[in-house]
Design an enzyme around this catalytic site. Structure first.
Site, mmCIF file in Angstrom:
data_model
loop_
_atom_site.group_PDB
_atom_site.id
_atom_site.type_symbol
_atom_site.label_atom_id
_atom_site.label_comp_id
_atom_site.label_asym_id
_atom_site.label_seq_id
_atom_site.Cartn_x
_atom_site.Cartn_y
_atom_site.Cartn_z
ATOM 1 C CG ASN A 10 -1.639 1.503 1.786
ATOM 2 O OD1 ASN A 10 -1.750 2.217 0.135
ATOM 3 N ND2 ASN A 10 -2.094 1.263 2.557
ATOM 4 C CE LYS A 12 0.090 2.905 4.647
ATOM 5 N NZ LYS A 12 -0.099 3.720 5.961
ATOM 6 C CG HIS A 94 -6.453 2.596 5.183
ATOM 7 N ND1 HIS A 94 -6.205 3.400 6.065
ATOM 8 C CD2 HIS A 94 -5.101 1.298 4.850
ATOM 9 C CE1 HIS A 94 -4.027 3.040 6.436
ATOM 10 N NE2 HIS A 94 -3.832 1.630 5.290
ATOM 11 C CD GLU A 96 -3.249 5.642 6.660
ATOM 12 O OE1 GLU A 96 -2.884 6.130 5.478
ATOM 13 O OE2 GLU A 96 -2.517 5.320 7.413
ATOM 14 C CD GLU A 165 -3.655 -1.822 7.127
ATOM 15 O OE1 GLU A 165 -2.447 -2.608 6.572
ATOM 16 O OE2 GLU A 165 -4.419 -1.172 6.894
ATOM 17 N N GLY A 171 1.986 2.337 10.650
ATOM 18 C CA GLY A 171 3.011 3.787 10.848
ATOM 19 C C GLY A 171 3.576 3.803 12.215
ATOM 20 C CB SER A 209 4.979 -2.012 11.907
ATOM 21 O OG SER A 209 4.568 -0.308 12.497
#
Ligand code: PGA
Length: 247
Positions: A10, A12, A94, A96, A165, A171, A209
């Protein structure tokens, strides 16, 4: 059940046209892979990515799609548009997007539905925040997120890929332990089994991660079928190492 591992990068909102050529060239050279490998790139790069990966053992996808087929939705990209380019996967829900674009469980489910209708495989992301984990709500949160998608897709749920996730692991360099991740994956698998007799064949990826040094132990867990890789998917050597950990 021996499920083939799937490792998805991904990217991003990262990349450049020139840099992408190098990264994709390296991925192509390192193939073929034992695991299935894919990269999900930003929209403007997808046509380039499709060209770069022609004939390679690497599939590609997008990071989001609209819940609508077409129309007055300025700035959105539809599943049929992606399908026209030969897109294989699309990430939906996702964390985010849930956090910064206020995407609801139902919107995520609607996106998964429109993706499937256009023969794209949705990668449906679920996961709890740190506050939710600390409040003991992990199971309830992921079950609620998953159940909206199950309810909307019915027996077609078996055609999606799920990605667990934990938001606190994305991250941050804090990976869920293999045991923590496996526990949630087992819970999701059980929930999916109650909805579809094919749930044993479904892929449930772990994301948050994942790095070359922790991928193999995570992927060795009974219900972890690969990974959704953010930061480490931008470095060819790291991403290739993670793909190989999925052997
Ligand atoms: P990360 O991101 O690997 O950088 O933690 C994973 C993701 O957000 O999909």
């Amino acid at each position: 059940m021996n499920r083939r591992k799937l490792v998805v990068g991904n990217w991003k909102m990262n990349g450049t046209r020139v840099g992408n050529v190098d990264l994709l060239g390296a991925l192509r050279e390192a193939g073929p892979y034992v695991a299935e490998v894919a990269v999900c790139a930003p929209f403007p790069y997808l046509a380039d990515v499709a060209l770069s990966l022609q004939g390679a053992d690497v599939a590609w996808g997008a990071q989001d799609c609209s819940a609508h087929e077409s129309g007055a939705y300025t700035g959105e990209v539809s599943a049929p548009m992606l399908a026209e380019y030969g897109c294989r996967y699309v990430i939906v829900g996702h964390s985010e997007r849930r956090a910064y674009h206020a995407e609801s469980d139902q919107l995520v489910a609607d996106k998964a539905k429109v993706a499937l209708a256009h023969k794209l495989t949705p990668i449906v992301c679920v996961g709890e925040t740190l506050a939710e984990r600390e409040a003991g709500q992990t199971d309830a949160v992921v079950k609620r997120q998953m159940s909206a998608v199950i309810h909307t897709l019915g027996h077609c749920i078996s055609q999606v890929v799920v990605a667990y996730e934990p938001v606190w692991a994305i991250g941050t360099g804090k990976t869920a332990t293999p045991e923590q991740a496996q526990a949630v994956h087992a819970l999701l698998r059980a929930q999916l089994k109650a909805a579809s007799e094919k749930a044993g064949e479904m892929k449930i990826l772990y994301g948050g991660s994942v790095k070359p040094d922790n991928a193999a132990t995570l992927f060795a867990q009974a219900d972890i079928d690969g990974g959704l890789i953010g930061g480490a998917s931008l470095k060819a050597a790291d991403f290739i190492a993670i793909c190989r950990a999925g052997a």
